[in-house]
Structure formats: structure tokens, C-alpha cells
Design an enzyme around this catalytic site. Structure first.
Site, PDB file in Angstrom:
ATOM      1  N   ASP A 490      -6.376  -0.614  -1.047  1.00  0.00           N
ATOM      2  CA  ASP A 490      -7.392  -1.880  -1.951  1.00  0.00           C
ATOM      3  C   ASP A 490      -7.126  -3.242  -0.700  1.00  0.00           C
ATOM      4  OD1 ASP A 490      -7.344  -1.749  -4.639  1.00  0.00           O
ATOM      5  OD2 ASP A 490      -5.074  -1.831  -5.241  1.00  0.00           O
TER       6      ASP A 490
HETATM    7  C1  BGC Z   1      -1.481  -4.973  -1.917  1.00  0.00           C
HETATM    8  C2  BGC Z   1      -1.843  -3.464  -2.087  1.00  0.00           C
HETATM    9  C3  BGC Z   1      -2.028  -3.614  -3.758  1.00  0.00           C
HETATM   10  C4  BGC Z   1      -2.884  -4.917  -3.908  1.00  0.00           C
HETATM   11  C5  BGC Z   1      -2.981  -4.784  -4.916  1.00  0.00           C
HETATM   12  C6  BGC Z   1      -2.082  -6.306  -2.587  1.00  0.00           C
HETATM   13  O1  BGC Z   1      -1.789  -7.098  -1.501  1.00  0.00           O
HETATM   14  O2  BGC Z   1      -1.265  -4.925  -0.418  1.00  0.00           O
HETATM   15  O3  BGC Z   1      -0.451  -2.194  -1.943  1.00  0.00           O
HETATM   16  O4  BGC Z   1      -3.070  -2.564  -4.329  1.00  0.00           O
HETATM   17  O5  BGC Z   1      -2.153  -5.986  -3.737  1.00  0.00           O
HETATM   18  O6  BGC Z   1      -3.831  -5.854  -5.765  1.00  0.00           O
HETATM   19  C1  NOJ Z   2      -0.586  -0.205  -4.701  1.00  0.00           C
HETATM   20  C2  NOJ Z   2      -2.036  -0.409  -5.233  1.00  0.00           C
HETATM   21  O1  NOJ Z   2      -1.396   0.156  -7.255  1.00  0.00           O
HETATM   22  C3  NOJ Z   2      -3.013   1.050  -5.384  1.00  0.00           C
HETATM   23  O2  NOJ Z   2      -3.848   1.144  -6.332  1.00  0.00           O
HETATM   24  C4  NOJ Z   2      -3.655   1.626  -4.252  1.00  0.00           C
HETATM   25  O3  NOJ Z   2      -4.015   2.498  -4.459  1.00  0.00           O
HETATM   26  C5  NOJ Z   2      -1.862   0.756  -3.226  1.00  0.00           C
HETATM   27  N1  NOJ Z   2      -2.012  -0.024  -3.382  1.00  0.00           N
HETATM   28  C6  NOJ Z   2      -2.761   1.375  -1.584  1.00  0.00           C
HETATM   29  O4  NOJ Z   2      -3.456  -0.256  -1.421  1.00  0.00           O
END
Ligand code: BGC
Ligand code: NOJ
Length: 818
Positions: A490
Site C-alpha cells: 500500500d
Molecule cells: C500502512 C500499510 C497499510 C496502509 C493501509 C499504511 O500506513 O503502512 O501497512 O496497508 O496504511 O491503509
Molecule cells: C497492511 C494492509 O492491511 C495490507 O493490505 C497491505 O498489503 C500491507 N499492509 C502492505 O502494505
């Protein structure tokens, strides 16, 4: 299984009881458990902190909890025990009086707290009974002195005014809305029931009260904390009645205990919904009948014990569908108990409510929820089917998907929208995994709406076709899939270019979306595209299979041609067409995700690319605590890459050990037969192996955390964000389907292990499509991988697949690795 107490500072595993026993209230972070199975849930720490909610932790929160509180972990289900002038907490905190004895046993769906002081022993058992929207707290008080004692018990919970976000922000309104009723021994919370709500909550106890409080300040006293309430200090409730401010429920019970005597109190914290025309008993007096009926189900200790026994049976049944006995206790413990348990919690909660996810931010994620199903399809296949179809119904007609949906409405979340281009193909994984587990192809025939429809016109299979085509229809300049807002990572936001700290990286898009490409999605497409081709063949749709295969093959060669960097796979091309994850870059030269997906998909396996990529992972990314996401870490912010560069080096997606993706490498190692490597990567992130470093690791030693700090951080090995992570499902899948190699396929159960050469014998019990298999895996020659010789009920059988159409009932299988 054994109980091992060595080297453990904060607790130990009690495997025989499926429990983790915490021996101090002062763990490095609150170590929590989850209560509830079916829509009503509670989070409960080792000192009873946390809260409960019905279905949606944002909109239907019953009790108040303070995230980021000082000191840590404030708000919970508290029991103050008072003996003459001394008082303490039956759950170890919030009162900091030193106890003679304290333990918290987190078990499967319940937590039990033992405390003792001045010869008064208490035990609190907290759980959510099956099919019940209530937490039950059973408190037993025993007088171990040789004289009689009068002990004062004060219960305490603080009501949340339902909408957790508003509750923590909108004080100009909500300090005036709180309303309660008190009748008998029950305190009813009815804020906003006078207007649009048709639900209220209650807190009851099965004994007459010696007093109560419903107003927080009357109970605590001005400027006091939960650690020394005025009422407890005085030994007397004030019978306060909340109007506005902060409503609570506290009951005062005076127990007279003879020497050796035990008395039990059963508390019920329940949630009630009432039909609109049945809301009131009389003007402004709520209809209490359903609450009283619910409380009556738990009004004796025997009734409560019987409900707890049902819950235990439910969990034993679920966990025993798959169990293993290897020479490695930690492996067994993880697979048999805690990993499966965590998988179920991720099924229930997705990423919504933990001590790191505040329950107000995120709904159910499309990608996360699809992936999670691979951890529990063998336990609750019917629920998996329902979940997949719910997800399918949030798909858009062009095959893309809403990134999240709200559990109360099951509708796609418009604030977030879609355009995360890895999303669609995860549904191919969840669906094929479900069919291979159950043999139930009928899921494909279910009629499912697209997000813009009222009535379904197409079946679930059509949704998969569109998911596949969404990738085909969204290719970039090199023929690799366009990344959209982001792929699995993400934080790799190649189209965002944000310079404004107040906007979201993920939903802001100002760059062109038709340039930046993802090699992770390319690998994912080859892997699950091939799955889709196989599914089509199963269905006899040979033409479709052939045309899909052509796309998959093209993608394979595109990756080899445009995404091989020499020693590993590239990660992406950014919006300017520049390489990401190449040796040519100064930072972020290598990323784990594209290695994992291209390797699992076997792209370039014949000329050694897979092996070379995995060797590069080991060389550049592997640490003592797992595999880092990328190296070198990004040292400064780069708007063309987005949030990934916002994190300080070594944390989260910027070179943290983002555990979710480690199993992709474990699986790849197992696929190429390197059993020791697979085991090493598996065990490095599995909490059961981290007993010796609990102070460093910090989070619960019985569940996976999302992130462990990487080598560039201040504290490599320190974990954050425990419980709600895709790591649980993926590491379970890696361990069971690729290390143990007990792998559901369409035809039946395949046995294709890749184990430690030192494991000479492994026993496995597996329920599968109505049959029970007792499998003994023999490894007489000390191999990791090899050919399997199958013997079923004394008969030699060809191949490595137990054909599900042949067997029902119980069978004994000997699988010899040769
Ligand atoms: C986090 C990710 C997550 C995303 C969800 C980010 O701030 O680092 O792990 O998937 O937020 O919106
Ligand atoms: C946490 C999120 O829940 C997941 O959807 C995503 O793939 C990972 N972070 C990596 O960014």
C-alpha cells in the site's frame, strides 16, 4: 506436547490446556486475547483492558477504551477487591497494589485471571458464550484465611456512547447525551435510545446489590484515575445516577466469607436490539425483557460453567481438524493451536480492531480478507464461502474491486474507492483454495451482484473472469500490469506525488495511471492466472482455458524480458518509466514482493532465475528476525515512490520485516526443495520461537505481528502491530501446504513435503471432505524433498494424491519420502 517454562520472563505456554499463561501484569505491551465468534467481540488484555462491540467496532461500541493512554491500557472490565483498608484489582491492574499471586491465562475464546492477596483469592473468567451478544465475567472469591472475612467487590465498566469516533471527539454534544436506568442489580445504558437507536446495553450481576454507581466522576472522585477510585477507597458506593457526562456501571457487593468458603458472582455485559414498536415498556422506560432473559441464561455458576464447556468444545473441534506432531514442539504448538486461533481472529476482525487498529479507521479489506481465507478454509468452509461471495458482491463491473467494505452494510466503501490493481486476482486465490479444500464447485454458480446492481445477473465464475480480465485490460508500456494506486504494498504509491501532509497517499492520485507498472502484480497474475486456467480446465471450459493461458504465457515472457534485473526481479516501473528495485537504484535496489511472487509463479525457473532471486533475497534481505522488505532502506522522502519513503529506515514498509510477505519466500524455497531454508524463514518470524527474546520482541509471544523492525532501525527485532495481519494465514499456509506439504488439490489431498532432513517421522491428522486421515510421514533417508510413496490402509497406491472420490470415514496413510 509439553509445557516449557525455561528462559521466559513474562509467561509460558500451557499447551495441554491450549493456553498462554502470563505471569505479570507488566508485560512489555498489553498482551491481549479476543473473545467472541459470531459478530459480537471483545478485546481483552492481560489486565482486562479493552472493549467490546457488536459487529462494527466504530458504530456499535459498548465500552470505552483509550488508545494511546497514559499509563498504557486504560479502560476495561475491572473488579476492585477491598479487604478492610487494602484494595486491589482482581485482574492485576489498574490498581497497582502488589499481589501475592497473579496470572492471566489467555485461552481459546476466554481469558482467566487469578489473583490473591491477604488470603483472599479471586478468579475471573471472561468469555463470550456461543451465539450470544454478551461478555460474561464469572468472579469467584475464596477466603483462604482461618477467620471469617467481609470482602467488598466493586465492578466497573465505562460505557462508550456507541459511535467510537464521535465518543472520542464530539464532546460538545456527547457530554450531555448519556442516559442510564437502574433496576434491581442491572444497570442499563440507553444513550441515544430515545431517538434513532434501537439498541441498548446492560451490566447485570446475579445477586442483590449493596450499592451502585453510574456516573464516572462520582465513582472515581475528581481528578482520580482508575487506580484509586474514591468509592473503593471509601468502601461505599454513592448510588449516583448519570445524566450526561460519562456514564459507567459499577456494582457494589459485600461478601461475607467463612474460612475456606468460595462465593461466585456472575456478571453479564450484554447488547440488546429491540423492534421499533417494542422499544419502550412505558414512557421513557426501556423494554428490559430481552435483557433480563439474556441475563437469566447466566445467573448461576453452573449455567456459566456449562456455557464455557460448550465454547471449549467448539474450539477443540475446530482446532482438531488439522493437527501435527513433528519432532519440533514449537512447530507443533504454532500449527496446532495459536496459528489456527489467530487465523480465526483475522477472519472475524480483518484489520478493524486490535490494540493497534483503533476500530474506527478501516473496514474489511478486499485483498486482506481474500488472502485470510487460506488460513481457515479447513476450519469453517461455509463461512469462507459466504465471505468470498460477500467480497465478490463488492466487485465493480469492470472487474476491479472496492478496496474495503463496511461489515454492517457489506457495501463497498466509497471513501476509499478502488484502483488497487492487485485486488481482483486475490479472489482467484481464495476461490480456488476453497474449492480445493471442499470440492464444492457450486460456489461458482452462485449469482452475485456487481457493486452497482440490485439484482444479480451473473454468477461468481463471471466475477473471476472479470478479475482476470481486469489485469489483461490494464497493462502498461512494457506489457506489465499497471499498479493503480498501489499493489499489495500500500505504501508504494507511484501515482500520488504528495507534498501535502494532510492527504492520504493511497487515495490521492495526481500522476498518470497508465505508466507505472508492478512486477508484483505481474508475478501474481502468472501464479493465479495459471490457477484460473486450471480451474477452467476442471470445468471443461477448454477454450477459455487456452485463451487465458496465452495471456499468462505472455506475461511470463514479459517479466523475463522487462523485469529481470540480472540477479533478481525488478519491483516496478514508476510513473516516469524508471526502474524501482534495480541494482541501478541507489536505494531500494531489491524488494521482497516481486521475488516472492515471480518465484512462486516459477517465472524463469528453468534457467535458474528463481534460485538466483532467492539467493539474492538471502544475501541482501535476510536478518536474524526475518526477511526485510527492501534494501537499502530509503533515507529520504521521494514523492515519486510515496509512503514507503515516509517511514524512517527499518520500519514498516521501508525495510522493516513486514512478516506477511516472508511466507512467499518460504513457499518458494520449499518449491525448489530447500527444506532447511524454508524452515529457517518460517521459524524466524513464528512467535513460538521467540521466547528467549520477549523483552526485545515486545508483542504477544503467541501471535504474529505485522512488522518487526529491520536492521536499519533503532531496535532490530522489536515487533509492532500484533494479531491482525495476513502473516497468520500465509505462514500457516506455507507451513501446512508447503513445508508439511499437505496440500488440497481438486482431486484430493496431495502429499508433497519439504521438511528438515532431521525430521525422521511426522504424524498428521487431517479432516478432509468428510474423511479423516491419519497420516504418518516417514523420512528414512533424511531428505527434505523427494518422491512420495503412498500406502493407504495397507495398500500401495500410485502417485502422491489421496483421491477424495475414493475415501470416506477413517484411513491410515503411510507416506514415505524417497
Ligand atoms: C500502512 C500499510 C497499510 C496502509 C493501509 C499504511 O500506513 O503502512 O501497512 O496497508 O496504511 O491503509
Ligand atoms: C497492511 C494492509 O492491511 C495490507 O493490505 C497491505 O498489503 C500491507 N499492509 C502492505 O502494505
Amino acid at each position: 506436547m509439553q509445557t516449557n517454562k525455561t528462559n521466559e520472563k513474562f509467561g509460558y505456554f500451557d499447551d495441554a490446556n491450549y493456553e498462554y499463561v502470563i505471569t505479570t501484569p507488566y508485560t512489555p505491551t498489553p498482551w491481549i486475547n479476543y473473545l467472541g465468534n459470531d459478530g459480537f467481540y471483545g478485546l481483552i488484555s492481560n489486565t482486562a483492558g479493552g472493549y467490546c462491540f457488536d459487529r462494527d467496532p466504530k458504530f456499535r461500541r459498548l465500552t470505552r477504551y483509550r488508545y494511546n493512554s497514559v499509563p498504557l491500557d486504560n479502560g476495561g472490565r475491572y473488579f476492585y477487591i477491598r479487604d478492610e483498608n487494602d484494595f486491589w484489582s482482581a485482574t492485576g491492574r489498574p490498581v497497582n497494589t502488589e499481589l501475592d499471586e497473579y496470572s492471566c491465562r489467555h485461552g481459546m475464546g476466554y481469558s482467566r485471571f487469578n489473583a490473591s492477596k491477604n488470603g483472599i483469592a479471586t478468579q475471573v473468567t471472561s468469555f463470550i458464550p456461543l451465539d450470544t451478544k454478551a461478555e460474561v465475567h464469572s468472579l469467584q472469591v475464596t477466603n483462604n484465611n482461618d477467620t471469617s472475612k467481609t470482602v467488598d467487590v466493586f465492578s466497573f465498566i465505562e460505557w462508550c456512547l456507541w459511535n467510537a469516533e464521535d465518543d472520542g471527539a464530539n464532546f460538545q454534544r456527547n457530554l450531555s447525551t448519556g442516559e442510564v436506568e437502574v433496576a434491581g442489580s442491572t444497570i442499563y445504558h440507553k444513550t441515544e435510545y430515545r431517538e434513532r437507536r434501537n439498541h441498548y446495553a446492560f451490566y447485570s450481576v446475579n445477586r442483590e446489590l449493596d450499592g451502585y454507581d453510574t456516573n464516572r466522576e462520582s465513582f472515581l472522585g475528581q481528578y482520580r484515575g482508575f487506580d484509586r477510585p474514591q468509592v473503593v477507597e471509601n468502601g461505599k458506593s454513592t448510588n449516583s445516577f448519570a445524566r450526561g457526562w460519562s456514564p459507567i456501571a459499577s456494582q457494589h457487593l459485600k461478601l461475607k466469607l467463612a474460612p475456606g468458603e468460595t462465593q461466585s458472582l456472575e456478571f453479564v455485559l450484554g447488547y440488546i436490539e429491540v423492534e421499533t414498536d417494542e422499544k419502550w415498556e412505558s414512557k421513557n422506560v426501556i423494554n428490559k425483557t430481552p435483557a433480563n432473559e439474556m441475563a437469566a441464561r447466566f445467573d448461576t455458576h453452573d449455567k456459566v460453567k456449562a456455557e464455557l464447556a460448550k465454547l471449549n468444545a467448539y474450539w477443540h473441534n475446530l482446532l482438531n481438524k488439522f493437527s501435527v506432531n513433528t519432532p519440533d514442539d514449537k512447530f507443533n504448538r504454532a500449527i496446532n493451536i495459536w496459528n489456527q486461533y489467530q487465523n480465526m481472529v483475522t477472519f472475524n476482525l480483518s484489520r478493524s480492531a486490535s490494540f493497534y487498529e483503533s476500530g474506527i479507521g478501516r473496514g474489511m479489506g478486499f485483498r486482506d480478507s481474500n488472502q485470510d481465507t487460506i488460513g481457515f478454509a479447513h476450519m469453517v468452509p461455509d463461512k469462507v464461502k459466504e465471505r468470498i461471495l460477500d467480497l465478490s458482491a463488492t466487485q465493480k463491473p469492470d472487474g476491479s474491486a472496492y478496496h474495503q467494505y463496511q461489515p454492517l452494510t457489506k457495501k463497498g466503501n466509497a471513501n476509499i474507492g478502488g484502483n488497487f490493481n492487485d485486488d481482483p486476482m486475490w479472489m482467484v486465490l481464495s476461490t480456488t483454495n476453497y474449492i480445493k479444500e471442499t470440492g464444492d464447485f457450486s460456489i461458482l454458480d452462485e449469482m452475485v451482484i456487481y457493486d452497482d446492481q440490485e439484482v444479480a445477473t451473473h454468477d461468481h465464475f463471471d466475477h473471476l473472469v472479470r478479475a482476470f480480465n481486469h489485469v489483461v485490460n490494464n497493462l502498461g508500456p512494457h506489457g506489465l500490469p499497471l499498479i493503480g494506486r498501489a499493489d499489495w504494498n500500500d505504501c508504494l504509491n507511484l501515482n500520488c506525488f504528495s507534498e501535502n501532509p494532510n492527504e492520504s497517499y493511497q487515495t490521492t492520485q495526481r500522476g498518470a495511471s497508465d505508466v507505472a507498472e508492478s512486477v508484483m502484480i505481474a508475478g501474481q497474475f502468472v501464479l493465479y492466472g495459471q490457477e484460473f486456467v486450471d480451474l477452467c480446465k476442471q470445468l471443461g471450459k477448454d477454450e477459455l482455458a487456452a485463451s487465458c493461458l496465452a495471456h499468462v504465457d505472455t506475461m511470463r515472457s514479459t517479466i523475463e524480458q522487462h523485469a529481470w534485473d540480472g540477479q533478481w526481479y525488478l519491483r516496478a516501473y514508476d510513473s516516469r518509466g524508471e526502474k524501482v528495485g534495480s541494482h541501478e537504484n541507489e536505494e531500494g535496489k531489491i524488494f521482497i514482493e516481486s521475488q516472492g511472487f515471480c518465484a512462486m509463479a516459477g517465472v524463469g525457473i528453468d534457467d535458474g532465475k528463481v534460485k538466483q532471486a532467492l539467493d539474492s533475497v538471502e544475501k541482501h534481505l535476510s536478518t536474524d528476525y526475518g526477511i526485510m522488505l527492501n534494501q537499502p532502506a530509503f533515507s529520504s522522502y521521494n514523492k515519486y515512490l510515496g509512503e514507503i519513503t515516509s517511514y524512517p529506515p527499518g520500519y514498516k514498509e521501508n525495510a522493516g520485516i513486514f512478516c506477511h510477505n516472508n511466507p512467499w519466500i518460504t513457499i518458494s524455497e520449499a518449491m525448489i526443495g530447500r527444506g532447511e531454508k524454508a524452515y529457517e524463514y518460517y521459524s524466524k518470524i513464528t512467535p513460538a520461537y521467540l521466547q528467549e527474546v520477549q523483552s526485545l520482541h515486545k508483542t504477544e509471544p503467541y501471535v504474529y505481528s505485522q512488522m518487526v523492525a529491520g536492521n536499519d532501525s533503532a531496535n532490530p527485532g522489536e515487533a509492532k502491530n500484533s494479531w491482525l495481519t495476513g502473516t497468520a494465514a500465509w505462514n500457516y499456509y506455507a507451513a501446512t501446504q508447503y513445508i508439511l506439504g499437505i496440500r488440497p488439490v481438486y482431486q484430493g489431498l496431495e502429499i508433497d513435503p519439504c521438511i528438515l532432513p532431521s525430521w525422521d517421522k511426522v504424524s498428521i491428522k487431517r479432516e478432509f471432505r468428510g474423511a479423516q486421515y491419519d497420516i504418518e510421514l516417514r523420512n528414512p533417508n533424511g531428505l527434505s524433498k523427494g518422491t512420495i510413496q503412498l500406502n493407504i490402509d495397507g495398500q500401495a497406491v500410485k502417485g502422491s494424491v489421496i483421491d477424495a472420490s475414493t475415501y470416506s470415514g477413517k484411513h491410515t496413510i503411510i507416506a514415505t519420502l524417497q
